[in-house]
Design a protein around this motif. Structure first.
Motif, PDB file in Angstrom:
ATOM      1  N   LEU A   2       0.824  -1.208   0.000  1.00 16.59           N
ATOM      2  CA  LEU A   2       0.000   0.000   0.000  1.00 16.59           C
ATOM      3  C   LEU A   2       0.857   1.256   0.000  1.00 16.59           C
ATOM      4  O   LEU A   2       0.583   2.211  -0.722  1.00 16.59           O
ATOM      5  CB  LEU A   2      -0.941   0.001   1.206  1.00 16.59           C
ATOM      6  CG  LEU A   2      -1.856   1.228   1.324  1.00 16.59           C
ATOM      7  CD1 LEU A   2      -2.649   1.419   0.050  1.00 16.59           C
ATOM      8  CD2 LEU A   2      -2.766   1.082   2.524  1.00 16.59           C
ATOM      9  N   ARG A   6       0.939   4.166  -2.853  1.00 16.18           N
ATOM     10  CA  ARG A   6       0.811   5.608  -2.644  1.00 16.18           C
ATOM     11  C   ARG A   6       1.974   6.365  -3.267  1.00 16.18           C
ATOM     12  O   ARG A   6       1.818   7.414  -3.865  1.00 16.18           O
ATOM     13  CB  ARG A   6       0.763   5.921  -1.151  1.00 16.18           C
ATOM     14  CG  ARG A   6      -0.525   5.552  -0.454  1.00 16.18           C
ATOM     15  CD  ARG A   6      -0.352   5.735   1.039  1.00 16.18           C
ATOM     16  NE  ARG A   6      -1.572   5.543   1.770  1.00 16.18           N
ATOM     17  CZ  ARG A   6      -1.603   5.350   3.079  1.00 16.18           C
ATOM     18  NH1 ARG A   6      -0.477   5.313   3.763  1.00 16.18           N
ATOM     19  NH2 ARG A   6      -2.739   5.197   3.703  1.00 16.18           N
ATOM     20  N   ARG A  57     -10.003   9.824  -0.395  1.00 18.91           N
ATOM     21  CA  ARG A  57      -9.120   8.657  -0.485  1.00 18.91           C
ATOM     22  C   ARG A  57      -8.255   8.725  -1.739  1.00 18.91           C
ATOM     23  O   ARG A  57      -7.072   8.382  -1.716  1.00 18.91           O
ATOM     24  CB  ARG A  57      -9.955   7.372  -0.459  1.00 18.91           C
ATOM     25  CG  ARG A  57     -10.596   7.082   0.897  1.00 18.91           C
ATOM     26  CD  ARG A  57     -11.166   5.682   0.951  1.00 18.91           C
ATOM     27  NE  ARG A  57     -12.317   5.534   0.062  1.00 18.91           N
ATOM     28  CZ  ARG A  57     -13.579   5.745   0.427  1.00 18.91           C
ATOM     29  NH1 ARG A  57     -13.852   6.141   1.659  1.00 18.91           N
ATOM     30  NH2 ARG A  57     -14.560   5.569  -0.436  1.00 18.91           N
ATOM     31  N   ARG A  61      -3.928   8.838  -2.415  1.00 10.70           N
ATOM     32  CA  ARG A  61      -3.215   7.828  -3.206  1.00 10.70           C
ATOM     33  C   ARG A  61      -2.589   8.405  -4.467  1.00 10.70           C
ATOM     34  O   ARG A  61      -1.490   8.029  -4.848  1.00 10.70           O
ATOM     35  CB  ARG A  61      -4.184   6.708  -3.612  1.00 10.70           C
ATOM     36  CG  ARG A  61      -4.699   5.926  -2.435  1.00 10.70           C
ATOM     37  CD  ARG A  61      -5.850   5.036  -2.852  1.00 10.70           C
ATOM     38  NE  ARG A  61      -6.422   4.386  -1.679  1.00 10.70           N
ATOM     39  CZ  ARG A  61      -7.644   3.887  -1.631  1.00 10.70           C
ATOM     40  NH1 ARG A  61      -8.422   3.956  -2.676  1.00 10.70           N
ATOM     41  NH2 ARG A  61      -8.083   3.321  -0.529  1.00 10.70           N
ATOM     42  N   LEU A 126      -7.644  -5.343  -2.671  1.00  7.82           N
ATOM     43  CA  LEU A 126      -8.473  -4.169  -2.378  1.00  7.82           C
ATOM     44  C   LEU A 126      -9.214  -4.342  -1.057  1.00  7.82           C
ATOM     45  O   LEU A 126      -9.302  -3.397  -0.254  1.00  7.82           O
ATOM     46  CB  LEU A 126      -9.464  -3.924  -3.513  1.00  7.82           C
ATOM     47  CG  LEU A 126      -8.874  -3.519  -4.867  1.00  7.82           C
ATOM     48  CD1 LEU A 126      -9.988  -3.290  -5.884  1.00  7.82           C
ATOM     49  CD2 LEU A 126      -8.007  -2.266  -4.750  1.00  7.82           C
ATOM     50  N   LEU A 130      -6.908  -1.989   1.111  1.00  5.64           N
ATOM     51  CA  LEU A 130      -7.598  -0.701   0.978  1.00  5.64           C
ATOM     52  C   LEU A 130      -8.981  -0.685   1.604  1.00  5.64           C
ATOM     53  O   LEU A 130      -9.572   0.381   1.763  1.00  5.64           O
ATOM     54  CB  LEU A 130      -7.710  -0.321  -0.508  1.00  5.64           C
ATOM     55  CG  LEU A 130      -6.412  -0.240  -1.307  1.00  5.64           C
ATOM     56  CD1 LEU A 130      -6.683   0.349  -2.693  1.00  5.64           C
ATOM     57  CD2 LEU A 130      -5.359   0.584  -0.583  1.00  5.64           C
ATOM     58  N   GLU A 132     -11.752  -1.699   0.322  1.00  4.48           N
ATOM     59  CA  GLU A 132     -12.672  -1.169  -0.668  1.00  4.48           C
ATOM     60  C   GLU A 132     -13.060  -2.265  -1.649  1.00  4.48           C
ATOM     61  O   GLU A 132     -12.349  -3.260  -1.807  1.00  4.48           O
ATOM     62  CB  GLU A 132     -12.020  -0.016  -1.446  1.00  4.48           C
ATOM     63  CG  GLU A 132     -11.836   1.243  -0.639  1.00  4.48           C
ATOM     64  CD  GLU A 132     -11.220   2.350  -1.468  1.00  4.48           C
ATOM     65  OE1 GLU A 132     -11.242   3.491  -1.000  1.00  4.48           O
ATOM     66  OE2 GLU A 132     -10.694   2.062  -2.566  1.00  4.48           O
ATOM     67  N   PHE A 137     -12.738   1.473  -5.895  1.00  4.40           N
ATOM     68  CA  PHE A 137     -11.399   1.825  -6.344  1.00  4.40           C
ATOM     69  C   PHE A 137     -11.416   2.287  -7.795  1.00  4.40           C
ATOM     70  O   PHE A 137     -10.773   3.273  -8.159  1.00  4.40           O
ATOM     71  CB  PHE A 137     -10.470   0.623  -6.178  1.00  4.40           C
ATOM     72  CG  PHE A 137      -9.047   0.903  -6.559  1.00  4.40           C
ATOM     73  CD1 PHE A 137      -8.241   1.743  -5.790  1.00  4.40           C
ATOM     74  CD2 PHE A 137      -8.503   0.326  -7.699  1.00  4.40           C
ATOM     75  CE1 PHE A 137      -6.930   2.000  -6.146  1.00  4.40           C
ATOM     76  CE2 PHE A 137      -7.187   0.579  -8.062  1.00  4.40           C
ATOM     77  CZ  PHE A 137      -6.394   1.415  -7.290  1.00  4.40           C
TER      78      PHE A 137
END
Length: 326
Positions: A2, A6, A57, A61, A126, A130, A132, A137
């Motif tokens: 992650l 980013r 969000r 990112r 995900l 995340l 999500e 996403f």
């Protein structure tokens, strides 16, 4: 992964040249507050919390300049800016296809070493990393690509033409004419004109007149070129040229700048020389002028769209700070 996502996911290739701070801020909902109903308004239409959260969000990112913001205030401002850009892109009927979204997601994961992205791995990543769904996403990616397309359109439309010989000659004059000066600063044009009237036809009175000004209202300008004078004090190019045309021992009319109105006494001046102005230097001056005109056009567009958006933020800082993920 992650953190790497980013750091390395850069679907936006344009550097934002103006921030909300430079633009003049945005309207924090005090008397307008619609607490608990919507996050805010842009272009006169509401932004619900679900939309704000999605862009928040995405702002953590995806980045315009390769450096993901970490300060909550910066993330919040970037979120609002992205919402504004997305809505402006939709107003201009900019679309992003499913194929473009899929290609971008494949590129994102490929950059992290995942060359065989299976649906199972994609969904599991995900959900676990995340928190999500793929739909959430992909919605973020779609909006960031939409903004990227808008920015590319703006870049293309803001391309400057090739400067003429007169512009290049003027840039050479500003760059190669040097001077030393005394400078008096005034808050109003009226005060500056009253001072100018006292000294412009009797420069022997200059030092005497300076002594009557409040502390900090005058300073000596060490030897510098006219171009630096223009940039450091936000003087227009036209006024800078007029100052550069003055002879040693003369006083300028008041000119507006960053701190008010300036009156200059030119104590020493060295005229510009065209010697050494070869093709390489001409090309450098031409490119400088193109870059500056390009930046000016981008700045004007950005200020225009932010002003039209008329952002109203109905949340407190604490509201947006609650939106976090590991």
């Amino acid at each position: 992964m992650l953190k790497a996502l980013r750091k390395n996911t850069k679907i936006i290739i344009w550097t934002v040249i103006v921030s909300f701070a430079l633009w003049g801020g945005y309207s924090v909902g005090t008397s307008f507050r619609k607490e608990g109903r919507i996050a805010g308004e842009v272009f006169g239409k509401g932004v619900n919390f679900q939309e704000f959260n999605r862009f928040y969000r995405a702002s953590q990112r995806f980045t315009f300049n390769g450096e993901a913001p970490t300060d909550p205030v910066q993330i919040r401002m970037q979120t609002w800016q992205n919402i504004i850009y997305s809505r402006e892109a939709k107003r201009q009927r900019i679309e992003v296809s499913d194929d473009e979204v899929r290609h971008e997601i494949t590129r994102i994961f490929s950059a992290q070493g995942v060359t065989d992205l299976t649906p199972q791995y994609y969904k599991r990543f995900l959900e676990n990393a995340l928190r999500e769904t793929p739909q959430e996403f992909e919605s973020q990616v779609r909006e960031m690509l939409r903004i990227q397309k808008l920015m590319q359109r703006v870049l293309d439309e803001a391309k400057a033409g090739i400067p003429g010989d007169e512009q290049i000659q003027n840039r050479m004059f500003l760059d190669r004419t040097t001077l030393e000066a005394d400078m008096a600063t005034f808050e109003t044009l009226e005060d500056a004109m009253q001072f100018y009237e006292k000294v412009h036809d009797d420069t022997d009175r200059w030092k005497e007149a300076l002594a009557t000004l409040p502390a900090g209202s005058s300073q000596k300008i060490a030897k510098t070129n006219i171009l630096n004078l223009l940039r450091n004090r936000r003087i227009s190019e036209q006024d800078a040229r007029r100052i550069g045309d003055l002879k040693s021992g003369t006083v300028s009319v008041p000119v507006p700048g960053a701190m008010g109105y300036y009156v200059f006494f030119i104590s020493n001046k060295t005229e510009a020389s065209e010697s050494g102005l070869d093709d390489t230097l001409r090309q450098q001056y031409a490119q400088d002028l193109i870059n500056e005109d390009h930046q000016r056009r981008l700045l004007e567009w950005n200020i225009g769209v932010l002003s039209r958006a008329d952002l109203k933020d109905y949340m407190t800082a604490a509201d947006s700070n609650e939106i976090t993920f590991d």
